[in-house]
Design an enzyme around this catalytic site. Structure first.
Site, PDB file in Angstrom:
ATOM      1  N   HIS A   1       0.804  -1.218   0.000  1.00 14.55           N
ATOM      2  CA  HIS A   1       0.000   0.000   0.000  1.00 14.55           C
ATOM      3  C   HIS A   1       0.844   1.279   0.000  1.00 14.55           C
ATOM      4  CE1 HIS A   1      -3.028  -2.960   1.309  1.00 14.55           C
ATOM      5  NE2 HIS A   1      -3.896  -2.140   0.752  1.00 14.55           N
TER       6      HIS A   1
ATOM      7  N   HIS B   1      -2.749  -5.606  -6.159  1.00 12.39           N
ATOM      8  CA  HIS B   1      -2.953  -6.815  -5.374  1.00 12.39           C
ATOM      9  C   HIS B   1      -4.431  -7.188  -5.339  1.00 12.39           C
ATOM     10  CE1 HIS B   1      -3.285  -3.413  -2.535  1.00 12.39           C
ATOM     11  NE2 HIS B   1      -4.212  -4.146  -1.947  1.00 12.39           N
TER      12      HIS B   1
ATOM     13  N   CYS C   1     -14.548  -5.374   3.653  1.00 12.62           N
ATOM     14  CA  CYS C   1     -13.578  -5.438   2.572  1.00 12.62           C
ATOM     15  C   CYS C   1     -12.250  -5.899   3.151  1.00 12.62           C
ATOM     16  CB  CYS C   1     -13.435  -4.107   1.856  1.00 12.62           C
ATOM     17  SG  CYS C   1     -13.108  -2.708   2.927  1.00 12.62           S
TER      18      CYS C   1
ATOM     19  N   HIS D   1      -8.456  -8.478   2.072  1.00  9.58           N
ATOM     20  CA  HIS D   1      -7.550  -9.142   1.144  1.00  9.58           C
ATOM     21  C   HIS D   1      -7.503 -10.635   1.437  1.00  9.58           C
ATOM     22  CE1 HIS D   1      -6.075  -5.019   2.035  1.00  9.58           C
ATOM     23  NE2 HIS D   1      -5.972  -4.956   0.719  1.00  9.58           N
TER      24      HIS D   1
ATOM     25  N   GLU E   1     -15.139  -9.684  11.295  1.00 10.60           N
ATOM     26  CA  GLU E   1     -15.394  -8.276  11.590  1.00 10.60           C
ATOM     27  C   GLU E   1     -16.754  -8.038  12.214  1.00 10.60           C
ATOM     28  OE1 GLU E   1     -14.673  -5.656   8.315  1.00 10.60           O
ATOM     29  OE2 GLU E   1     -12.607  -6.334   8.038  1.00 10.60           O
TER      30      GLU E   1
ATOM     31  N   TYR F   1      -8.920  -0.661  -9.608  1.00 11.20           N
ATOM     32  CA  TYR F   1      -8.835   0.772  -9.348  1.00 11.20           C
ATOM     33  C   TYR F   1      -7.517   1.145  -8.685  1.00 11.20           C
ATOM     34  CZ  TYR F   1     -10.594  -0.905  -4.844  1.00 11.20           C
ATOM     35  OH  TYR F   1     -10.769  -1.597  -3.684  1.00 11.20           O
TER      36      TYR F   1
ATOM     37  N   GLU G   1      -4.488   2.471  -2.577  1.00  7.84           N
ATOM     38  CA  GLU G   1      -5.248   1.253  -2.861  1.00  7.84           C
ATOM     39  C   GLU G   1      -5.139   0.970  -4.350  1.00  7.84           C
ATOM     40  OE1 GLU G   1      -6.306  -0.875  -0.985  1.00  7.84           O
ATOM     41  OE2 GLU G   1      -6.927   0.006   0.905  1.00  7.84           O
TER      42      GLU G   1
ATOM     43  N   GLU H   1      -5.824  -1.933  -6.460  1.00  7.45           N
ATOM     44  CA  GLU H   1      -6.453  -3.226  -6.204  1.00  7.45           C
ATOM     45  C   GLU H   1      -7.188  -3.800  -7.402  1.00  7.45           C
ATOM     46  OE1 GLU H   1      -7.076  -3.221  -1.429  1.00  7.45           O
ATOM     47  OE2 GLU H   1      -8.801  -2.574  -2.610  1.00  7.45           O
TER      48      GLU H   1
ATOM     49  N   TRP I   1     -12.410   4.168  -1.807  1.00 10.48           N
ATOM     50  CA  TRP I   1     -12.838   3.183  -2.799  1.00 10.48           C
ATOM     51  C   TRP I   1     -14.334   2.928  -2.805  1.00 10.48           C
ATOM     52  CZ3 TRP I   1     -10.045   2.135   1.644  1.00 10.48           C
ATOM     53  CH2 TRP I   1     -10.707   1.404   2.633  1.00 10.48           C
TER      54      TRP I   1
END
Length: 197
Positions: A41, A48, A83, A85, A103, A119, A130, A132, A175
């Site tokens: 990042h 990624h 959101c 990874h 979460e 993006y 970001e 991604e 995002w």
């Protein structure tokens, strides 16, 4: 947190934190390597794999989360339901279900793929980027939420008109609109025309 094959290697029993690795991908989403999460990042950012989840209640309202203030990236801002990874080698669908439970303390009653979006969004507050290749998922939530305060400061269910007002008033993740707009066809299919998405 349930220990799964994907999380077991990232949850050491000796109390030391192992670096979290992300999957680096090319423009077609093909894995080309790994990088440590924070390093990926740093400007200009390394492309990624990521995922974004949009869960709705029976009334067609979107579940938003306000990210915990202790997060190193985009703390305190509002964003989509979940959101994150995938771990290297972890399927995006499995990662989306895992992180939603970690979460928010709830498993989606329905979760479906909704395409991908690529993006590049710098975060003005942190200076992180970001970059991604994001896998999108839409679904339903029907159980009471039990958010982890280390991850989530607050939650809210919102209809489209309320979201527009909230988006104009509050700070959202860089995002958020990109992933929501990319997921809209699947959102409309899930929620039906009366929900207004």
């Amino acid at each position: 947190m349930p220990i799964t094959p994907a999380t077991a290697t990232h949850s050491p029993s000796n109390g030391t934190a192992e670096p979290i690795l992300l999957e680096l991908v090319d423009e077609d989403g093909v894995t080309i390597g790994t990088a440590e999460k924070l390093a990926a990042h740093q400007p200009p950012g390394q492309l990624h794999r990521a995922f974004s989840v949009f869960l709705f209640d029976e009334r067609g309202r979107l579940l938003l989360q306000q990210r915990a203030l202790g997060k190193y990236h985009s703390p305190g801002v509002w964003s989509n339901t979940c959101c994150g990874h995938p771990y290297p080698g972890e399927a995006p669908f499995a990662a989306a279900a895992r992180r939603t439970f970690e979460e928010l303390g709830v498993s989606p009653s329905l979760l479906a793929e909704a395409g991908t979006v690529r993006y590049n969004h710098p975060d003005p507050a942190s200076g992180l980027v970001e970059q991604e290749y994001n896998h999108l998922f839409v679904g339903m939530v029907q159980s009471p939420l039990r958010p982890d305060p280390q991850e989530v400061a607050s939650t809210a269910f919102t209809a489209p008109a309320e979201l527009a007002e909230r988006h104009a008033r509050d700070t959202f993740s860089a995002w958020f609109m990109t992933v929501l707009d990319a997921a809209r066809p699947a959102v409309r299919e899930l929620t039906g025309p009366s929900a207004g998405w």
